[in-house]
Design a protein around this motif. Structure first.
Motif, PDB file in Angstrom:
ATOM      1  N   ASP A   1       0.814  -1.214   0.000  1.00 43.45           N
ATOM      2  CA  ASP A   1       0.000   0.000   0.000  1.00 43.45           C
ATOM      3  C   ASP A   1       0.848   1.265   0.000  1.00 43.45           C
ATOM      4  O   ASP A   1       0.462   2.283  -0.593  1.00 43.45           O
ATOM      5  CB  ASP A   1      -0.929   0.015   1.224  1.00 43.45           C
ATOM      6  N   GLY A   2       2.003   1.201   0.673  1.00 43.86           N
ATOM      7  CA  GLY A   2       2.820   2.408   0.834  1.00 43.86           C
ATOM      8  C   GLY A   2       3.763   2.700  -0.314  1.00 43.86           C
ATOM      9  O   GLY A   2       4.169   3.851  -0.514  1.00 43.86           O
TER      10      GLY A   2
ATOM     11  N   GLY B   1       2.933   5.690  -3.011  1.00 45.07           N
ATOM     12  CA  GLY B   1       3.084   7.040  -2.476  1.00 45.07           C
ATOM     13  C   GLY B   1       4.532   7.452  -2.352  1.00 45.07           C
ATOM     14  O   GLY B   1       4.910   8.591  -2.690  1.00 45.07           O
TER      15      GLY B   1
ATOM     16  N   ASN C   1       5.875   8.161  -5.807  1.00 44.26           N
ATOM     17  CA  ASN C   1       5.404   9.445  -6.328  1.00 44.26           C
ATOM     18  C   ASN C   1       6.239  10.596  -5.778  1.00 44.26           C
ATOM     19  O   ASN C   1       6.594  11.535  -6.501  1.00 44.26           O
ATOM     20  CB  ASN C   1       3.930   9.659  -5.962  1.00 44.26           C
TER      21      ASN C   1
ATOM     22  N   LYS D   1      -0.289   3.381   7.130  1.00 47.20           N
ATOM     23  CA  LYS D   1      -1.524   3.895   6.522  1.00 47.20           C
ATOM     24  C   LYS D   1      -1.513   5.413   6.380  1.00 47.20           C
ATOM     25  O   LYS D   1      -2.329   5.981   5.643  1.00 47.20           O
ATOM     26  CB  LYS D   1      -2.740   3.448   7.336  1.00 47.20           C
ATOM     27  N   ASP D   2      -0.581   6.067   7.078  1.00 50.70           N
ATOM     28  CA  ASP D   2      -0.457   7.530   6.991  1.00 50.70           C
ATOM     29  C   ASP D   2       0.519   7.971   5.899  1.00 50.70           C
ATOM     30  O   ASP D   2       0.783   9.169   5.759  1.00 50.70           O
ATOM     31  CB  ASP D   2       0.029   8.096   8.340  1.00 50.70           C
ATOM     32  N   THR D   3       1.029   7.017   5.139  1.00 48.42           N
ATOM     33  CA  THR D   3       2.089   7.326   4.171  1.00 48.42           C
ATOM     34  C   THR D   3       1.674   8.384   3.159  1.00 48.42           C
ATOM     35  O   THR D   3       2.405   9.357   2.939  1.00 48.42           O
ATOM     36  CB  THR D   3       2.520   6.039   3.424  1.00 48.42           C
ATOM     37  N   ASN D   4       0.526   8.199   2.533  1.00 47.84           N
ATOM     38  CA  ASN D   4       0.120   9.133   1.482  1.00 47.84           C
ATOM     39  C   ASN D   4      -0.027  10.558   2.004  1.00 47.84           C
ATOM     40  O   ASN D   4       0.383  11.525   1.349  1.00 47.84           O
ATOM     41  CB  ASN D   4      -1.183   8.661   0.836  1.00 47.84           C
ATOM     42  N   ARG D   5      -0.626  10.701   3.184  1.00 52.63           N
ATOM     43  CA  ARG D   5      -0.782  12.038   3.770  1.00 52.63           C
ATOM     44  C   ARG D   5       0.578  12.630   4.123  1.00 52.63           C
ATOM     45  O   ARG D   5       0.828  13.827   3.921  1.00 52.63           O
ATOM     46  CB  ARG D   5      -1.661  11.963   5.028  1.00 52.63           C
TER      47      ARG D   5
ATOM     48  N   VAL E   1       3.613  11.934   2.753  1.00 48.62           N
ATOM     49  CA  VAL E   1       4.411  12.311   1.588  1.00 48.62           C
ATOM     50  C   VAL E   1       3.873  13.600   0.958  1.00 48.62           C
ATOM     51  O   VAL E   1       4.624  14.379   0.368  1.00 48.62           O
ATOM     52  CB  VAL E   1       4.486  11.180   0.535  1.00 48.62           C
ATOM     53  N   ASP E   2       2.566  13.839   1.102  1.00 45.52           N
ATOM     54  CA  ASP E   2       1.996  15.102   0.636  1.00 45.52           C
ATOM     55  C   ASP E   2       2.571  16.278   1.421  1.00 45.52           C
ATOM     56  O   ASP E   2       2.841  17.354   0.868  1.00 45.52           O
ATOM     57  CB  ASP E   2       0.474  15.087   0.765  1.00 45.52           C
TER      58      ASP E   2
END
Length: 230
Positions: free
Chosen positions: A130-131, A134, A137, A165-169, A171-172
């Protein structure tokens, strides 16, 4: 090349047409006399030289492909050892790395390197699956090394008490900070290495710390540098 070690075309050269044509040309030369025979011999030599060069080029590319495949297998062996993944879990990770190698600017081996750092951070196989997008990107947008970015993200997430689960937030946050201030992802990672453990233990949010680091970077304090302490 779709992924390390696999080619998208058949490397076998079909020379039957060349050989048939050369035989006919030689027969014509013998019937016409020495003048045409000399010209034909030169043409035949040139074509054979070209064919040899083409064969060498394909052979070299095939050798590179095999080397890349070996590098990928070696990288995935490290992922297996560090993460403890096996069976279907390991196969899923291999497939994901190959998919990223086929659809992004990074190779399958580089994707495996990123997975390795996730495994070192204690992520489960599913968390790694899942990670990875992100992290990739962020690495692509920043131009940084994929393994380095994976190391930065996994280390600082842990320091702030965050999870995969916090990876996408997260990396943003890194992407926005590096874009809006005088720093980059690599230097932010260096800064987080020093401040994230303390900031996390005191309950500060990653976003607030990132803003502070961005402001400090604009003032020339970035990476591992800082004001002199007297």
């Amino acid at each position: 090349m779709a992924s390390d070690g696999k080619l998208l075309f058949d490397t076998k050269l079909d020379t039957s047409g060349f050989k048939s044509g050369l035989s006919a040309l030689s027969a014509m030369a013998n019937a016409a006399g020495n003048g045409l025979k000399d010209i034909t011999s030169k043409a035949v030599g040139a074509v054979k030289t070209s064919m040899k060069a083409a064969g060498l080029a394909v052979g070299a590319f095939g050798g590179y492909s095999i080397k890349a495949g070996m590098d990928f297998d070696s990288a995935m062996s490290q992922v297996e050892s560090i993460s403890g993944a096996s069976g279907k879990q390991l196969q899923a990770l291999r497939d994901k790395a190959k998919e990223m190698g086929a659809t992004t600017k990074f190779s399958a081996t580089q994707s495996a390197e990123a997975l390795k750092y996730m495994g070192m951070a204690g992520w489960s196989s599913q968390e790694m699956l899942d990670g990875l997008p992100g992290v990739m990107n962020l690495a692509a947008a920043s131009g940084e090394d994929l393994g380095l970015v994976s190391d930065i993200v996994t280390d600082s997430l842990t320091a702030f008490g965050l999870t995969a689960k916090d990876t996408n937030r997260y990396v943003d946050i890194l992407a926005a900070t590096s874009t809006a201030s005088n720093t980059n992802v690599s230097m932010l990672g260096e800064s987080f290495k020093y401040v994230a453990p303390l900031a996390g233990s005191l309950g500060y949010k990653a976003q607030d710390v990132a803003v502070a680091l961005g402001l400090m970077a604009n003032a020339g304090i970035k990476g591992s540098s800082g004001p002199a302490i007297k």
